[in-house]
Enzyme design. Structure first.
Site, PDB file in Angstrom:
ATOM      1  N   ASP A 109       0.851  -1.186   0.000  1.00  0.00           N
ATOM      2  CA  ASP A 109       0.000   0.000   0.000  1.00  0.00           C
ATOM      3  C   ASP A 109       0.890   1.241   0.000  1.00  0.00           C
ATOM      4  O   ASP A 109       1.813   1.350   0.829  1.00  0.00           O
ATOM      5  CB  ASP A 109      -0.906  -0.009   1.235  1.00  0.00           C
ATOM      6  CG  ASP A 109      -1.966   1.076   1.167  1.00  0.00           C
ATOM      7  OD1 ASP A 109      -3.038   0.808   0.591  1.00  0.00           O
ATOM      8  OD2 ASP A 109      -1.721   2.182   1.690  1.00  0.00           O
ATOM      9  N   ILE A 110       0.638   2.159  -0.929  1.00  0.00           N
ATOM     10  CA  ILE A 110       1.460   3.367  -1.019  1.00  0.00           C
ATOM     11  C   ILE A 110       1.206   4.239   0.209  1.00  0.00           C
ATOM     12  O   ILE A 110       0.054   4.551   0.541  1.00  0.00           O
ATOM     13  CB  ILE A 110       1.145   4.146  -2.307  1.00  0.00           C
ATOM     14  CG1 ILE A 110       1.424   3.281  -3.544  1.00  0.00           C
ATOM     15  CG2 ILE A 110       1.972   5.432  -2.370  1.00  0.00           C
ATOM     16  CD1 ILE A 110       1.053   3.948  -4.850  1.00  0.00           C
ATOM     17  N   ASN A 117      -2.361  13.096  -3.220  1.00  0.00           N
ATOM     18  CA  ASN A 117      -3.443  13.541  -4.100  1.00  0.00           C
ATOM     19  C   ASN A 117      -3.970  14.906  -3.682  1.00  0.00           C
ATOM     20  O   ASN A 117      -4.204  15.792  -4.516  1.00  0.00           O
ATOM     21  CB  ASN A 117      -4.587  12.531  -4.084  1.00  0.00           C
ATOM     22  CG  ASN A 117      -4.461  11.485  -5.179  1.00  0.00           C
ATOM     23  OD1 ASN A 117      -3.809  11.711  -6.192  1.00  0.00           O
ATOM     24  ND2 ASN A 117      -5.073  10.336  -4.982  1.00  0.00           N
ATOM     25  N   GLU A 156      -4.742   2.433  -4.124  1.00  0.00           N
ATOM     26  CA  GLU A 156      -3.277   2.502  -4.069  1.00  0.00           C
ATOM     27  C   GLU A 156      -2.698   1.212  -3.526  1.00  0.00           C
ATOM     28  O   GLU A 156      -1.601   1.198  -2.983  1.00  0.00           O
ATOM     29  CB  GLU A 156      -2.817   3.692  -3.215  1.00  0.00           C
ATOM     30  CG  GLU A 156      -3.179   3.610  -1.759  1.00  0.00           C
ATOM     31  CD  GLU A 156      -4.512   4.275  -1.420  1.00  0.00           C
ATOM     32  OE1 GLU A 156      -4.663   4.697  -0.266  1.00  0.00           O
ATOM     33  OE2 GLU A 156      -5.384   4.371  -2.299  1.00  0.00           O
TER      34      GLU A 156
END
Length: 253
Positions: A109-110, A117, A156
């Site tokens: 997971d980023i 964003n 993500e």
């Protein structure tokens, strides 16, 4: 219907028509030479007319096959990153789980992707997702592709399943994936963005189905995030197993 099938069908039709015509002409009491002349004429006419019929049909068949291929790709591929989508990933992973006893799952997971964003816009976020997907694909290409299933399974979030002898290397592969992503910043419009991932993994130690293996890896992912992000964490079951092996190894020494 394939192009080969279309051509075979037309060829057989022309041949049958010519042979039938020649036979019927001969049995009708006509001279054999005239029968063959009649058949030859039919073949010449067919040869002239066939391209007018075959080429449009072949083109339509080709366009249909191409459209079917594109639909299959759209159904199985994540449009943004080009990786297998969630549906395609689970199909491949289920196939590995059904045929291999040794199985391991990795979920990435980023870190702080929402902040990225919100601060720089979704266009930057999309570029980061693409770059992370590329680095994952390149990193995994160094291993045995038939033993791996991977894809983008969420916004993500990415996942990877290892099978066979490669499953035992799940910790090494997890570390390699994390390093491949943190090793260099992502450049978007001249700006550097440092990107890291939290990684959780689980090695199937019991007779668990794929969903349970993924659930264990997901729990490890949360542990990696709780530990400060940019971490690789094993599931509780694997951590306990590794600790037991370590203690047994020390006792034997």
């Amino acid at each position: 219907m394939s192009v080969r099938t279309v051509c075979k069908t037309l060829a057989m039709t022309v041949t049958f028509a010519g042979a039938s015509s020649a036979l019927g002409y001969g049995l009708g009491g006509h001279d054999l030479q005239h029968a063959w002349s009649h058949a030859t004429l039919l073949f010449v006419i067919s040869a002239c007319l066939s391209p007018l019929l075959i080429f449009p049909l072949v083109r339509k068949t080709h366009l249909l096959l191409d459209a079917q291929r594109r639909l299959t790709e759209l159904a199985n591929t994540d449009a943004l990153t080009g990786l297998p989508n969630r549906r395609s990933f689970y199909q491949s992973a289920e196939n590995l789980a059904d045929h291999e006893t040794a199985l391991a799952a990795i979920i990435l997971d980023i870190d702080r992707f929402k902040d990225l964003n919100d601060s720089f816009g979704h266009a930057v976020g999309d570029r980061v997702l693409k770059e992370v997907a590329t680095r994952i694909a390149v990193c995994l290409s160094a291993y045995c592709p038939p033993a791996i299933a991977f894809g983008r399974i969420g916004g993500e979030e990415f996942a990877c399943v290892l099978s066979g002898s490669l499953a035992a290397e799940v910790e090494h592969v997890s570390q390699a994936l994390a390093e491949a992503i943190r090793s260099a910043p992502v450049f978007v419009d001249g700006r550097q963005h440092r990107v890291t991932v939290s990684v959780g993994y689980h090695l199937r130690l019991e007779d668990l189905d794929l969903d349970e293996v993924m659930k264990q890896a997901d729990g490890a992912l949360y542990a990696a995030k709780a530990a400060g992000r940019d971490q690789v964490a094993a599931s509780d079951a694997v951590s306990t197993w590794n600790e037991r092996l370590r203690v047994e190894s020390q006792s034997a020494a």
